[in-house]
Design a protein around this motif. Structure first.
Motif, PDB file in Angstrom:
ATOM      1  N   VAL A  35     -16.816  20.601  10.436  1.00  0.00           N
ATOM      2  CA  VAL A  35     -17.455  21.041  11.691  1.00  0.00           C
ATOM      3  C   VAL A  35     -17.134  20.089  12.840  1.00  0.00           C
ATOM      4  CG1 VAL A  35     -19.662  21.431  12.841  1.00  0.00           C
ATOM      5  CG2 VAL A  35     -19.269  22.373  10.564  1.00  0.00           C
ATOM      6  N   PRO A  36     -17.290  18.762  12.666  1.00  0.00           N
ATOM      7  CA  PRO A  36     -16.896  17.865  13.761  1.00  0.00           C
ATOM      8  C   PRO A  36     -15.437  18.007  14.171  1.00  0.00           C
ATOM      9  CG  PRO A  36     -18.262  16.688  12.186  1.00  0.00           C
ATOM     10  CD  PRO A  36     -17.963  18.021  11.573  1.00  0.00           C
ATOM     11  N   ILE A  37     -14.540  18.223  13.205  1.00  0.00           N
ATOM     12  CA  ILE A  37     -13.133  18.442  13.538  1.00  0.00           C
ATOM     13  C   ILE A  37     -12.986  19.668  14.428  1.00  0.00           C
ATOM     14  CG2 ILE A  37     -10.928  19.223  12.552  1.00  0.00           C
ATOM     15  CD1 ILE A  37     -11.503  17.336  10.180  1.00  0.00           C
ATOM     16  N   GLY A  38     -13.649  20.766  14.053  1.00  0.00           N
ATOM     17  CA  GLY A  38     -13.574  21.980  14.849  1.00  0.00           C
ATOM     18  C   GLY A  38     -14.136  21.790  16.248  1.00  0.00           C
ATOM     19  N   LEU A  39     -15.240  21.067  16.357  1.00  0.00           N
ATOM     20  CA  LEU A  39     -15.827  20.810  17.671  1.00  0.00           C
ATOM     21  C   LEU A  39     -14.888  19.976  18.537  1.00  0.00           C
ATOM     22  CD1 LEU A  39     -19.545  20.043  16.713  1.00  0.00           C
ATOM     23  CD2 LEU A  39     -18.620  22.147  17.700  1.00  0.00           C
ATOM     24  N   LEU A  40     -14.225  18.998  17.933  1.00  0.00           N
ATOM     25  CA  LEU A  40     -13.285  18.168  18.692  1.00  0.00           C
ATOM     26  C   LEU A  40     -12.105  19.007  19.195  1.00  0.00           C
ATOM     27  CD1 LEU A  40     -12.316  15.435  19.751  1.00  0.00           C
ATOM     28  CD2 LEU A  40     -11.257  15.033  17.508  1.00  0.00           C
ATOM     29  N   ILE A  41     -11.558  19.844  18.331  1.00  0.00           N
ATOM     30  CA  ILE A  41     -10.433  20.695  18.730  1.00  0.00           C
ATOM     31  C   ILE A  41     -10.849  21.613  19.882  1.00  0.00           C
ATOM     32  CG2 ILE A  41      -9.001  22.635  17.970  1.00  0.00           C
ATOM     33  CD1 ILE A  41      -8.874  21.233  15.206  1.00  0.00           C
ATOM     34  N   SER A  74      -7.326  18.108   6.891  1.00  0.00           N
ATOM     35  CA  SER A  74      -8.319  19.090   7.293  1.00  0.00           C
ATOM     36  C   SER A  74      -8.167  19.428   8.777  1.00  0.00           C
ATOM     37  CB  SER A  74      -9.730  18.559   7.015  1.00  0.00           C
ATOM     38  OG  SER A  74     -10.705  19.544   7.270  1.00  0.00           O
ATOM     39  N   PHE A  75      -7.897  18.412   9.590  1.00  0.00           N
ATOM     40  CA  PHE A  75      -7.647  18.643  11.013  1.00  0.00           C
ATOM     41  C   PHE A  75      -6.470  19.595  11.204  1.00  0.00           C
ATOM     42  CE2 PHE A  75      -5.076  17.683  14.704  1.00  0.00           C
ATOM     43  CZ  PHE A  75      -5.980  17.771  15.746  1.00  0.00           C
ATOM     44  N   PHE A  76      -5.376  19.380  10.473  1.00  0.00           N
ATOM     45  CA  PHE A  76      -4.202  20.241  10.620  1.00  0.00           C
ATOM     46  C   PHE A  76      -4.515  21.688  10.257  1.00  0.00           C
ATOM     47  CE2 PHE A  76      -1.641  16.220   9.769  1.00  0.00           C
ATOM     48  CZ  PHE A  76      -1.347  16.034  11.101  1.00  0.00           C
ATOM     49  N   PHE A  77      -5.326  21.892   9.215  1.00  0.00           N
ATOM     50  CA  PHE A  77      -5.633  23.263   8.802  1.00  0.00           C
ATOM     51  C   PHE A  77      -6.506  23.974   9.837  1.00  0.00           C
ATOM     52  CE2 PHE A  77      -5.118  22.220   3.993  1.00  0.00           C
ATOM     53  CZ  PHE A  77      -3.742  22.293   4.130  1.00  0.00           C
ATOM     54  N   VAL A  78      -7.527  23.289  10.349  1.00  0.00           N
ATOM     55  CA  VAL A  78      -8.373  23.897  11.379  1.00  0.00           C
ATOM     56  C   VAL A  78      -7.548  24.151  12.637  1.00  0.00           C
ATOM     57  CG1 VAL A  78     -10.423  23.624  12.823  1.00  0.00           C
ATOM     58  CG2 VAL A  78     -10.458  22.813  10.455  1.00  0.00           C
ATOM     59  N   LEU A  79      -6.735  23.172  13.018  1.00  0.00           N
ATOM     60  CA  LEU A  79      -5.903  23.306  14.213  1.00  0.00           C
ATOM     61  C   LEU A  79      -4.916  24.456  14.086  1.00  0.00           C
ATOM     62  CD1 LEU A  79      -5.087  22.069  16.981  1.00  0.00           C
ATOM     63  CD2 LEU A  79      -3.374  20.743  15.732  1.00  0.00           C
ATOM     64  N   SER A  80      -4.354  24.627  12.900  1.00  0.00           N
ATOM     65  CA  SER A  80      -3.389  25.698  12.692  1.00  0.00           C
ATOM     66  C   SER A  80      -4.029  27.059  12.950  1.00  0.00           C
ATOM     67  CB  SER A  80      -2.840  25.627  11.265  1.00  0.00           C
ATOM     68  OG  SER A  80      -1.822  26.580  11.060  1.00  0.00           O
ATOM     69  N   GLY A  81      -5.215  27.297  12.410  1.00  0.00           N
ATOM     70  CA  GLY A  81      -5.902  28.559  12.657  1.00  0.00           C
ATOM     71  C   GLY A  81      -6.241  28.737  14.122  1.00  0.00           C
ATOM     72  N   THR A 105     -18.621  30.314   7.637  1.00  0.00           N
ATOM     73  CA  THR A 105     -17.355  29.813   7.081  1.00  0.00           C
ATOM     74  C   THR A 105     -17.416  28.312   6.856  1.00  0.00           C
ATOM     75  OG1 THR A 105     -16.144  31.567   8.220  1.00  0.00           O
ATOM     76  CG2 THR A 105     -14.871  29.681   7.460  1.00  0.00           C
ATOM     77  N   ALA A 106     -17.926  27.572   7.834  1.00  0.00           N
ATOM     78  CA  ALA A 106     -18.023  26.115   7.700  1.00  0.00           C
ATOM     79  C   ALA A 106     -18.985  25.727   6.595  1.00  0.00           C
ATOM     80  CB  ALA A 106     -18.465  25.504   9.028  1.00  0.00           C
ATOM     81  N   LEU A 107     -20.085  26.483   6.441  1.00  0.00           N
ATOM     82  CA  LEU A 107     -21.064  26.154   5.401  1.00  0.00           C
ATOM     83  C   LEU A 107     -20.541  26.439   3.997  1.00  0.00           C
ATOM     84  CD1 LEU A 107     -24.380  27.445   7.038  1.00  0.00           C
ATOM     85  CD2 LEU A 107     -23.627  25.071   6.746  1.00  0.00           C
ATOM     86  N   LEU A 108     -19.545  27.295   3.891  1.00  0.00           N
ATOM     87  CA  LEU A 108     -18.961  27.581   2.570  1.00  0.00           C
ATOM     88  C   LEU A 108     -18.097  26.432   2.062  1.00  0.00           C
ATOM     89  CD1 LEU A 108     -17.953  31.351   2.907  1.00  0.00           C
ATOM     90  CD2 LEU A 108     -19.759  30.377   1.464  1.00  0.00           C
ATOM     91  N   VAL A 109     -17.607  25.572   2.969  1.00  0.00           N
ATOM     92  CA  VAL A 109     -16.732  24.467   2.552  1.00  0.00           C
ATOM     93  C   VAL A 109     -17.426  23.543   1.548  1.00  0.00           C
ATOM     94  CG1 VAL A 109     -15.422  22.459   3.338  1.00  0.00           C
ATOM     95  CG2 VAL A 109     -15.336  24.601   4.640  1.00  0.00           C
ATOM     96  N   LEU A 162     -10.675  28.519   4.234  1.00  0.00           N
ATOM     97  CA  LEU A 162     -11.925  28.451   4.990  1.00  0.00           C
ATOM     98  C   LEU A 162     -11.743  27.637   6.268  1.00  0.00           C
ATOM     99  CD1 LEU A 162     -14.437  27.825   2.060  1.00  0.00           C
ATOM    100  CD2 LEU A 162     -14.229  29.923   3.430  1.00  0.00           C
ATOM    101  N   GLU A 163     -11.048  26.504   6.172  1.00  0.00           N
ATOM    102  CA  GLU A 163     -10.828  25.664   7.356  1.00  0.00           C
ATOM    103  C   GLU A 163      -9.929  26.365   8.371  1.00  0.00           C
ATOM    104  OE1 GLU A 163     -10.162  21.412   5.500  1.00  0.00           O
ATOM    105  OE2 GLU A 163     -10.181  23.025   4.008  1.00  0.00           O
ATOM    106  N   PHE A 164      -8.906  27.032   7.871  1.00  0.00           N
ATOM    107  CA  PHE A 164      -8.007  27.794   8.746  1.00  0.00           C
ATOM    108  C   PHE A 164      -8.790  28.878   9.492  1.00  0.00           C
ATOM    109  CE2 PHE A 164      -5.009  31.340   9.391  1.00  0.00           C
ATOM    110  CZ  PHE A 164      -3.987  30.694  10.065  1.00  0.00           C
ATOM    111  N   CYS A 165      -9.634  29.621   8.777  1.00  0.00           N
ATOM    112  CA  CYS A 165     -10.408  30.685   9.408  1.00  0.00           C
ATOM    113  C   CYS A 165     -11.433  30.115  10.384  1.00  0.00           C
ATOM    114  CB  CYS A 165     -11.107  31.523   8.336  1.00  0.00           C
ATOM    115  SG  CYS A 165      -9.984  32.573   7.382  1.00  0.00           S
TER     116      CYS A 165
END
Length: 396
Positions: A271-277, A61-68, A178-182, A220-223
């Protein structure tokens, strides 16, 4: 892919995010090591497995969020769609083809040659579109996430154009939705057939495929990562420092271990992953010193893609060569883990130097290349960020 007129000049590097990639791949390694069930002390082995049972899901999940995030941050002005696609193909396919061929040989040597229905979709990275675990977890099963990434890359130029039309003040709304749709995905998955059952966790192959494997859901995570990057590029900030963001990731991970299987995959950690990135990126933007930005950390991050592709094969085939199903004492197991880690790292370095970098030079160059893109006025004066991406049978 055109220049964003609102984008200021002077894009900074985000080396800490490259270093953070290797931290994420360690979570995936720990998870896959547990799948080998190598502990003769079953009590300790179960405790270890229970601790890392969601670590692989977290890492991917981290890789997908990071990629976007990174693709949006480093999008080039005046780039062409074919140029972007060519560079992404040069990044992904050469290493994939090498590890795909290695997996074919190793699987055949183990006495279970891959079927054509497994090998061909896997080669062309379309195997995640098949709701059949024998297909989406075939050969080098971690390659399923590359199939998702390829889908993201195909859509990215068009998603970026749409993203740039969103008013800066409304980006946080889009990111939140987007995050709430996950976590909606596991709810919808309950409508799917409840058989055949998974050999791990709970739920069916259909449900797991819908929640975790199919590229449309993981988009969703990428976006979400794209929205976060765009927020920073338009001068917004994410008001969470690095340490609290990291602590939030760990808390969310602990919560995920208590949830029903399908809800624990990505629902509470995205969401925490996105906040960390975002927090780590902001640290680089401000020019603040970071251990993740040190040369060795960045180098390990650059090797992480190759590491991700080789470590699972090495763990599986190494266990088979030492004795399939064999177990050892706890100190011996951790010694074997260390040896597998070191060998994976050595092979990763060799593949990065001999395959990944040459492929990027030879196949990634062309008319789509252009001067480093402009960016926020606030960032420190450094160069454009390096592009970064991207997670068993129990697929990670």
């Amino acid at each position: 892919m055109t220049t964003d007129p609102r984008r200021p000049s002077g894009l900074s590097r985000l080396p800490s995010l490259t270093g953070l990639r290797f931290v994420a791949v360690l979570f995936v390694f720990a998870f896959h090591a547990a799948l080998e069930a190598p502990f003769s002390d079953t009590g300790f082995g179960q405790a270890y497995a229970d601790t890392v049972m969601n670590a692989g899901w977290l890492g991917v999940s981290f890789f997908f969020v990071l990629s976007g995030f990174v693709l949006t941050w480093s999008a080039r002005p005046r780039d062409t769609v074919p140029g972007f696609w060519r560079r992404r193909a040069a990044k992904v396919y050469p290493l994939h083809i090498v590890t795909w061929a290695a997996a074919l040989v190793l699987v055949a040597a183990a006495g279970a040659p891959a079927e054509l229905r497994q090998a061909l979709p896997n080669l062309f990275l379309v195997h995640t579109w098949f709701p059949d675990r024998d297909v989406f977890s075939s050969l080098n099963d971690v390659s399923w996430s590359l199939s998702c990434e390829v889908f993201f890359y195909l859509l990215f130029p068009f998603l970026l154009r749409a993203l740039r039309r969103i008013e800066a003040g409304r980006l946080w709304v889009w990111a939140t939705v987007t995050a709430l749709l996950v976590p909606v995905l596991p709810l919808l998955a309950e409508l799917l057939p409840d058989s055949p059952p998974l050999p791990f966790g709970s739920g069916s192959e259909w449900q797991f495929w819908f929640v975790y494997v199919i590229p449309v859901g993981r988009l969703l995570e990428f976006c979400f990562g794209m929205f976060l990057a765009r927020m920073l590029l338009t001068g917004r900030t994410v008001p969470v420092p690095v340490l609290p963001a990291a602590a939030l990731v760990l808390v969310a991970y602990a919560v995920s271990l208590q949830l029903p299987f399908l809800y624990g995959l990505t629902s509470v950690t995205v969401v925490p992953i996105g906040l960390l990135i975002a927090a780590v990126a902001q640290k680089d933007i401000r020019g603040t010193a970071s251990v993740l930005a040190r040369p060795m950390a960045v180098r390990l991050g650059e090797w992480s893609f190759a590491f991700y592709l080789v470590h699972r094969l090495l763990l599986q085939q190494g266990h088979r060569l030492l004795g399939e199903g064999r177990t050892w004492s706890t100190p011996t197991v951790f010694g074997l883990f260390a040896a597998a880690f070191a060998l994976s790292l050595l092979i990763s370095w060799a593949l990065h130097v001999c395959v990944e970098r040459p492929a990027m030079r030879l196949l990634g160059s062309g008319r789509g290349r252009s001067a480093p893109p402009p960016a926020p006025a606030r960032p420190s004066a450094a160069a454009r960020p390096a592009t970064t991406e991207a997670t068993p049978s129990r697929t990670v």
